[in-house]
Design a protein around this motif. Structure first.
Motif, mmCIF file in Angstrom:
data_model
loop_
_atom_site.group_PDB
_atom_site.id
_atom_site.type_symbol
_atom_site.label_atom_id
_atom_site.label_comp_id
_atom_site.label_asym_id
_atom_site.label_seq_id
_atom_site.Cartn_x
_atom_site.Cartn_y
_atom_site.Cartn_z
ATOM 1 N N THR A 205 -9.518 4.668 10.200
ATOM 2 C CA THR A 205 -9.935 5.984 10.685
ATOM 3 C C THR A 205 -8.922 6.553 11.670
ATOM 4 N N ALA A 206 -8.355 5.707 12.512
ATOM 5 C CA ALA A 206 -7.360 6.171 13.491
ATOM 6 C C ALA A 206 -6.116 6.713 12.808
ATOM 7 N N LEU A 207 -5.814 6.234 11.591
ATOM 8 C CA LEU A 207 -4.620 6.662 10.865
ATOM 9 C C LEU A 207 -4.936 7.670 9.754
ATOM 10 N N ASN A 208 -6.192 8.155 9.715
ATOM 11 C CA ASN A 208 -6.615 9.164 8.728
ATOM 12 C C ASN A 208 -6.474 8.670 7.288
ATOM 13 N N ILE A 209 -6.794 7.412 7.063
ATOM 14 C CA ILE A 209 -6.818 6.865 5.707
ATOM 15 C C ILE A 209 -8.147 6.141 5.522
ATOM 16 N N THR A 210 -8.415 5.687 4.305
ATOM 17 C CA THR A 210 -9.618 4.908 4.022
ATOM 18 C C THR A 210 -9.263 3.425 3.986
ATOM 19 N N THR A 211 -10.284 2.592 4.024
ATOM 20 C CA THR A 211 -10.029 1.145 3.984
ATOM 21 C C THR A 211 -9.416 0.718 2.647
ATOM 22 N N ASP A 212 -9.752 1.448 1.588
ATOM 23 C CA ASP A 212 -9.162 1.116 0.280
ATOM 24 C C ASP A 212 -7.666 1.428 0.237
ATOM 25 N N GLU A 213 -7.219 2.331 1.101
ATOM 26 C CA GLU A 213 -5.802 2.723 1.104
ATOM 27 C C GLU A 213 -4.945 1.836 2.006
ATOM 28 N N ILE A 214 -5.554 0.924 2.716
ATOM 29 C CA ILE A 214 -4.809 0.101 3.673
ATOM 30 C C ILE A 214 -3.687 -0.700 3.013
ATOM 31 N N PRO A 215 -3.909 -1.440 1.923
ATOM 32 C CA PRO A 215 -2.809 -2.232 1.338
ATOM 33 C C PRO A 215 -1.613 -1.378 0.923
ATOM 34 N N GLY A 216 -1.851 -0.270 0.211
ATOM 35 C CA GLY A 216 -0.746 0.585 -0.203
ATOM 36 C C GLY A 216 -0.040 1.235 0.976
ATOM 37 N N TYR A 217 -0.805 1.586 2.020
ATOM 38 C CA TYR A 217 -0.207 2.181 3.219
ATOM 39 C C TYR A 217 0.729 1.192 3.907
ATOM 40 N N LEU A 218 0.293 -0.041 4.042
ATOM 41 C CA LEU A 218 1.129 -1.052 4.694
ATOM 42 C C LEU A 218 2.396 -1.336 3.890
ATOM 43 N N ASP A 219 2.314 -1.249 2.577
ATOM 44 C CA ASP A 219 3.493 -1.498 1.746
ATOM 45 C C ASP A 219 4.577 -0.436 1.936
ATOM 46 N N ARG A 220 4.220 0.716 2.459
ATOM 47 C CA ARG A 220 5.201 1.799 2.668
ATOM 48 C C ARG A 220 5.776 1.812 4.086
ATOM 49 N N LEU A 221 5.322 0.923 4.948
ATOM 50 C CA LEU A 221 5.794 0.885 6.331
ATOM 51 C C LEU A 221 7.020 -0.035 6.455
ATOM 52 N N THR A 222 7.832 0.252 7.494
ATOM 53 C CA THR A 222 9.090 -0.476 7.697
ATOM 54 C C THR A 222 9.158 -0.981 9.133
ATOM 55 N N PRO A 223 9.453 -2.278 9.370
ATOM 56 C CA PRO A 223 9.543 -2.808 10.733
ATOM 57 C C PRO A 223 10.872 -2.427 11.400
ATOM 58 N N VAL A 224 10.781 -1.951 12.657
ATOM 59 C CA VAL A 224 11.963 -1.573 13.438
ATOM 60 C C VAL A 224 11.709 -1.941 14.901
ATOM 61 N N LEU A 225 12.731 -1.791 15.715
ATOM 62 C CA LEU A 225 12.626 -1.977 17.164
ATOM 63 C C LEU A 225 12.963 -0.658 17.856
ATOM 64 N N LEU A 226 12.205 -0.317 18.892
ATOM 65 C CA LEU A 226 12.474 0.919 19.636
ATOM 66 C C LEU A 226 13.770 0.782 20.425
ATOM 67 N N ARG A 227 14.603 1.806 20.348
ATOM 68 C CA ARG A 227 15.835 1.850 21.154
ATOM 69 C C ARG A 227 15.717 2.841 22.306
ATOM 70 N N HIS A 228 14.574 3.497 22.428
ATOM 71 C CA HIS A 228 14.299 4.427 23.529
ATOM 72 C C HIS A 228 12.853 4.237 23.974
ATOM 73 N N ASP A 229 12.581 4.483 25.233
ATOM 74 C CA ASP A 229 11.193 4.519 25.697
ATOM 75 C C ASP A 229 10.502 5.670 24.976
ATOM 76 N N THR A 230 9.446 5.364 24.235
ATOM 77 C CA THR A 230 8.890 6.315 23.270
ATOM 78 C C THR A 230 7.430 6.630 23.573
#
Length: 469
Positions: free
Chosen positions: A116-141
């Motif tokens: 709900t916080a990300l405006n998706i449904t629970t059924d969309e969670i697996p596909g949503y996570l597959d489109r995310l990419t891990p990174v490290l912040l280089r600026h205070d964000t």
């Protein structure tokens, strides 16, 4: 007398009180117009969250110590080269473990709050996570963070320290804080009107600079790859496909110089995309990021300069962004030299007879100061091809001021005026002076053949000596 003086003194005193009160009210209203500071909670790297979505002891993610980086502009787009860092270690975010936890039926309530916080449904969670990419912040964000309290996601504004591991979406927006799994959304406040609160274990970190704080805006289009900087070796760049964790990374030399493209005259949005494609970052003057359609006037460094990967190019935009066609001046009616080609034949700039019926010559045209007289002799004949169709009506209505004096005008010895006909002739007879006995009662076909009927205005296209028998 004493009472009057007392009343006058009391009146002056009341006026002074009212004036002081008015100044006080205006001062308060001026303060109210300013935007209040927005409280932002500091979140330091490596410090556990007080109300996390997931137990940080299970190792979902790992933050890294990263030195502070200079930045130009508090608003940065998600496709800015070098905005994020990376590492060749694939353990900064364990997306597989996060997916297993959220799809476990035993964690359905927490998964529902997370989605709900990300405006998706629970059924969309697996596909949503597959489109995310891990990174490290280089600026205070700056982000909108979420705690998990009483079965719900509770939002709050926070400042994430450089070095925190996050998952970003296809437009470069931070979406998940890796160590605790908290969902993240874009910061919606004014980045120049914040008050950062360093509380508890989140003490002010070394290298914190208010001017180096950024908020990320979504890239204008979905990205295929992210251009990262290796936080362990800044001379090495990482080209990471979106939705991967590092297995398909390619490296490049961040020290290889890139030429600043020619950007003057383009829009700010187009210039930003061209710089991103060249591996350069966008900087801007002032506190507010210029609109996408603002015209770029110059860049600093100028076009052709050679810079390293992720270096900032400051764009200056023009104050005036309108480049539409200049509106032509209105057509002039003072003479033929200024009349446009599309002017109708009835204009005073043309010697051709008017297209609208005119009154008999005895009533005369408008004043001579606004209607030029014909230079042709009375016996001249206008070209038939230039004469427009004429009405056979014998109306005696007053002419418009645009009607020119034709060859049927009286000899120059008779002044042309705008007054009524001579008293000896009725205003409706339309008869000219006796020397030109043209009557309006005779049919038009009794005279010689001509290009126009012999009406009260037929003299404008035929000889002045024609008489109807």
């Amino acid at each position: 007398m004493t009472l009057r003086a007392f009343m006058q003194g009391a009146g002056k005193s009341a006026i002074r009180r009212i004036a002081v009160l008015l100044v006080f009210v205006l001062a308060l209203s001026g303060c109210d117009r300013s935007t209040p500071l927005r409280v932002v909670k500091a979140v330091a790297a490596g410090v556990p969250s007080l109300a996390p979505f997931f137990d940080e002891g299970i190792g979902l993610g790992h933050d890294t110590v990263v030195g502070p980086q200079a930045v130009q502009g508090s608003l940065q787009q998600g496709d800015t080269p070098g905005l994020y860092g990376g590492t060749r270690k694939p353990t900064i975010c364990d997306i597989k473990q996060l997916k297993e936890f959220l799809t476990d039926p035993r964690n359905h309530q927490k998964a529902q709050a997370w989605a709900t916080a990300l405006n998706i449904t629970t059924d969309e969670i697996p596909g949503y996570l597959d489109r995310l990419t891990p990174v490290l912040l280089r600026h205070d964000t700056l982000v909108q963070n979420h705690d998990y309290k009483r079965g719900k996601a509770v939002p709050f504004d926070s400042l994430l320290e450089t070095g925190i591991a996050v998952l970003v979406d296809e437009q470069g927006l931070p979406a998940v804080k890796c160590s605790c799994g908290n969902p993240l959304r874009p910061f919606t406040g004014d980045t120049n009107r914040i008050s950062v609160k360093f509380q508890g274990g989140n003490k002010k970190w070394r290298g914190y600079e208010r001017s180096a704080v950024v908020a990320v805006q979504p890239a204008p289009r979905k990205m295929q790859r992210l251009a990262l900087v290796d936080v362990g070796d800044p001379a090495l760049g990482i080209d990471r496909p979106v939705g991967t964790t590092g297995a398909h990374d390619k490296t490049f030399d961040t020290r290889r110089e890139r030429a600043v493209p020619r950007l003057a005259g383009t829009t700010f949005g187009d210039a930003s995309r061209r710089l991103a494609e060249a591996g350069l970052a966008v900087g801007y003057d002032g506190k507010a990021r210029p609109p996408e359609d603002a015209r770029v006037a110059a860049s600093d460094p100028p076009a052709g300069s050679r810079l390293g990967f992720g270096a900032y190019v400051t764009l200056s935009v023009a104050e005036e962004t309108s480049h539409g066609p200049t509106t032509p001046p209105p057509p002039s009616t003072s003479g033929p030299s200024t009349a446009p080609p599309s002017q109708p034949p009835s204009s005073r700039s043309s010697p051709a007879p008017p297209s609208s019926p005119s009154s008999p010559s005895s009533s005369g045209p408008g004043p001579t100061s606004s209607a030029p007289t014909s230079s042709a002799p009375p016996s001249s004949k206008a070209p038939p091809s230039s004469a427009p169709p004429r009405s056979t009506s014998t109306t005696t209505s007053a002419p418009t001021t645009s009607a020119p004096v034709t060859t049927s005008a009286p000899p120059p010895s008779k002044p042309v005026t705008s007054s009524a006909p001579p008293p000896s002739k009725p205003a409706t007879s339309g008869a000219p002076p006796p020397s030109n006995p043209v009557t309006t009662s005779a049919p038009a076909t009794s005279g010689p053949a001509s290009s126009a009927p012999a009406t009260s205005e037929s003299a404008s296209s035929g000889p002045a000596s024609i008489a109807i028998t």
